[in-house]
Design an enzyme around this catalytic site. Structure first.
Site, PDB file in Angstrom:
ATOM      1  N   GLY A 201     -30.640 -13.101  15.260  1.00  0.00           N
ATOM      2  CA  GLY A 201     -29.645 -14.140  15.073  1.00  0.00           C
ATOM      3  C   GLY A 201     -28.556 -13.713  14.113  1.00  0.00           C
ATOM      4  N   ASP A 202     -27.639 -14.621  13.854  1.00  0.00           N
ATOM      5  CA  ASP A 202     -26.535 -14.323  12.943  1.00  0.00           C
ATOM      6  C   ASP A 202     -26.840 -14.845  11.542  1.00  0.00           C
ATOM      7  OD1 ASP A 202     -26.086 -17.088  13.115  1.00  0.00           O
ATOM      8  OD2 ASP A 202     -24.488 -16.860  14.590  1.00  0.00           O
ATOM      9  N   GLY A 203     -26.019 -14.417  10.598  1.00  0.00           N
ATOM     10  CA  GLY A 203     -26.227 -14.814   9.216  1.00  0.00           C
ATOM     11  C   GLY A 203     -26.066 -16.297   8.955  1.00  0.00           C
ATOM     12  N   PRO A 204     -24.976 -16.914   9.461  1.00  0.00           N
ATOM     13  CA  PRO A 204     -24.769 -18.334   9.182  1.00  0.00           C
ATOM     14  C   PRO A 204     -25.862 -19.252   9.725  1.00  0.00           C
ATOM     15  CG  PRO A 204     -22.727 -17.311   9.895  1.00  0.00           C
ATOM     16  CD  PRO A 204     -23.805 -16.298  10.120  1.00  0.00           C
ATOM     17  N   VAL A 206     -29.493 -18.030  11.320  1.00  0.00           N
ATOM     18  CA  VAL A 206     -30.842 -17.570  10.995  1.00  0.00           C
ATOM     19  C   VAL A 206     -30.936 -17.113   9.538  1.00  0.00           C
ATOM     20  CG1 VAL A 206     -32.620 -15.850  11.538  1.00  0.00           C
ATOM     21  CG2 VAL A 206     -31.355 -16.975  13.377  1.00  0.00           C
ATOM     22  N   GLY A 207     -29.942 -16.365   9.064  1.00  0.00           N
ATOM     23  CA  GLY A 207     -29.960 -15.937   7.674  1.00  0.00           C
ATOM     24  C   GLY A 207     -29.967 -17.126   6.712  1.00  0.00           C
ATOM     25  N   CYS A 279     -24.252   2.617   1.428  1.00  0.00           N
ATOM     26  CA  CYS A 279     -23.847   1.889   0.221  1.00  0.00           C
ATOM     27  C   CYS A 279     -23.835   2.783  -1.007  1.00  0.00           C
ATOM     28  CB  CYS A 279     -24.767   0.698   0.004  1.00  0.00           C
ATOM     29  SG  CYS A 279     -26.518   1.126   0.070  1.00  0.00           S
ATOM     30  N   GLU A 379     -15.272  -1.309  -1.333  1.00  0.00           N
ATOM     31  CA  GLU A 379     -16.175  -0.484  -0.547  1.00  0.00           C
ATOM     32  C   GLU A 379     -15.606  -0.361   0.867  1.00  0.00           C
ATOM     33  OE1 GLU A 379     -20.963  -0.091  -0.039  1.00  0.00           O
ATOM     34  OE2 GLU A 379     -20.119  -2.094   0.188  1.00  0.00           O
TER      35      GLU A 379
END
Length: 478
Positions: A201-204, A206-207, A279, A379
């Protein structure tokens, strides 16, 4: 196009509760090659409920049971190794050689290291008449990134299993296929139902559901600092433990007594590795001002020798970046570097001339970069190196520490004691001295806005443990 429209909940593949789907795009071709279901809050609720039920049993599993479980996972991982590497290459563009030798290898390395730690780890210690014990933190929610997909899945799942935690994982929707293959590994390895669950799913959606869920005891997130802040805010109301591995803008201090050809060659290659999508990449190269032209010449040669191309082709050094969103952002930042007055000495905007499709970036080097320029502050997450001249060692250290980030750093000197002294003055969670590689047994994590908590080895295991004091446990009977 292959469909992956199920989630793994309570030991079985189950249909998604909603009808939303997302196409997975191969960044080398810009064409969709797979489709996943996007989860809803209801899917997270089912997965968390399964993990909560399983925790009551798994939290009390013996060391022997957990060791055997990890051994089984490792055995199946090895069996599916090539499938994992191919999935990573297809979904995020890593050259096949790099996908095998670095990406897939990292996941196996973390599982093997935490197994080694678990065999001898002391969960109990005696303090006077008190026994201090370490117990699993509980049900964990994992939100993992696309740039090192199996590295970040394994360095969360492995120690969580070793600790006795249960979990729900949300792989990146941008690069989800390797996470699906890993879930097949977990199933074939015989992980008991409910201990490991996966919802795409997506962050908004499931996240957010994982971060806010009252039955999630800990959320571990790897990704951008911006997204990490959102996760921490969402988790605050339930006072759950939050572990974050976030962004970085790592300085690479090349001291005047260093072998500049060797140091610049190594640093530039490290910056470009994985198409710059790490990162901890050494993206800010600090060189003595009177030797900047030497550094430029070496970095330019490395850029010219970097073969950008098809991940499946022999000899490819770096593939594309992961998506059009990333491609467009990197192009904007390169243009901004030029506009702000940095000297472009290699690469630049646009694709390499021999490529007319795919999210490929020209290996780019800027010189005369000031630390207040956007390319030195943000970054970029692409193969873009900034060379910053410094007047003396004090200025180099000040520039290195002048960042909101503090994940990794690099110091090179011809005198090891000199390098050690400078390393101690850098405000970062990690320092690579004289080109030394990372160590899977050592802690990985950062200071400042690069996150909190530590992953890898014993330190990663301890992030999944609660500490309990049992007073009088060793007291004599009354």
């Amino acid at each position: 196009m292959k469909d992956h429209l199920q989630f793994y909940i309570d030991g079985a593949w189950v249909p998604a509760s909603g009808g939303r789907t997302l196409e997975v795009v191969n960044p080398a071709t810009e064409e969709a090659y797979a489709r996943i279901a996007l989860g809803e809050t209801a899917d997270v609720d089912k997965a968390v409920a399964a993990a909560k039920r399983a925790f009551g049993r798994f939290a009390h599993a013996s060391r022997k049971e957990r060791v055997e479980l990890l051994e089984s996972v490792i055995a199946v991982y090895k069996k599916r190794y090539d499938d994992i590497a191919e999935a990573i290459s297809d979904e995020m563009g890593a050259p096949m050689s790099f996908a095998r030798q670095a990406q897939a290898a990292a996941g196996l390395g973390h599982l093997s290291e935490v197994l080694r730690v678990l065999r001898d780890y002391e969960f109990d210690e005696v303090v006077n008449e008190t026994v201090v014990t370490r117990e699993p933190v509980g049900v964990c929610g994992f939100i993992t990134p696309w740039n090192w997909p199996l590295n970040q899945i394994a360095c969360k799942v492995g120690p969580a299993l070793a600790a006795g935690c249960t979990m729900v994982i949300k792989p990146s929707e941008v690069a989800p296929i390797s996470g699906i293959v890993f879930t097949e590994v977990m199933h074939e390895a015989g992980v008991p139902a409910g201990i490991y669950n996966m919802v795409n799913g997506d962050g908004p959606t499931v996240g957010q559901a994982l971060a806010t869920h009252p039955d999630i005891d800990m959320v571990s997130f790897t990704g951008s600092t911006r997204a990490g802040i959102a996760v921490a805010r969402a988790a605050a109301d339930t006072v759950k433990r939050v572990a974050q591995e976030l962004g970085g803008k790592s300085p690479n201090i090349i001291l005047p007594d260093a072998d500049i050809v060797r140091a610049v060659t190594h640093g530039t290659r490290q910056c470009f590795s994985n198409s710059g999508q790490s990162c901890n990449a050494p993206t800010r190269m600090l060189v003595p001002a009177d030797r900047q032209e030497e550094a430029i010449a070496v970095a330019r040669e490395v850029a010219a020798a970097t073969v950008v191309g098809d991940p499946r082709a022999e000899g490819t050094t770096i593939g594309p970046v992961v998506s059009k969103v990333q491609f467009d952002r990197i192009q904007r930042l390169i243009e901004q570097g030029i506009a702000e007055g940095a000297r472009l000495v290699a690469g630049g905007p646009g694709r390499p001339e021999h490529l007319n499709r795919g999210y490929y970036i020209r290996p780019t080097v800027f010189a005369d970069v000031r630390n207040d320029m956007t390319i030195a502050r943000e970054e970029i997450f692409g193969p873009v190196l900034s060379i910053l001249p410094y007047r003396d060692e004090e200025e180099a250290i000040a520039i290195a520490n002048d960042t909101v980030y503090g994940l990794s750093s690099y110091v090179t000197s011809g005198d090891l004691d000199h390098a050690r002294a400078v390393a101690r003055r850098i405000r970062a969670g990690m320092v690579h001295i004289n080109g030394s590689p990372g160590d899977l047994a050592a802690p990985f994590g950062g200071y400042k806005q690069s996150g909190n908590g530590r992953e890898w080895g014993r330190y990663g295991l301890e992030d999944f443990l609660e500490v309990k004091s049992m007073f009088g446990y060793n007291a004599r009977s009354a």
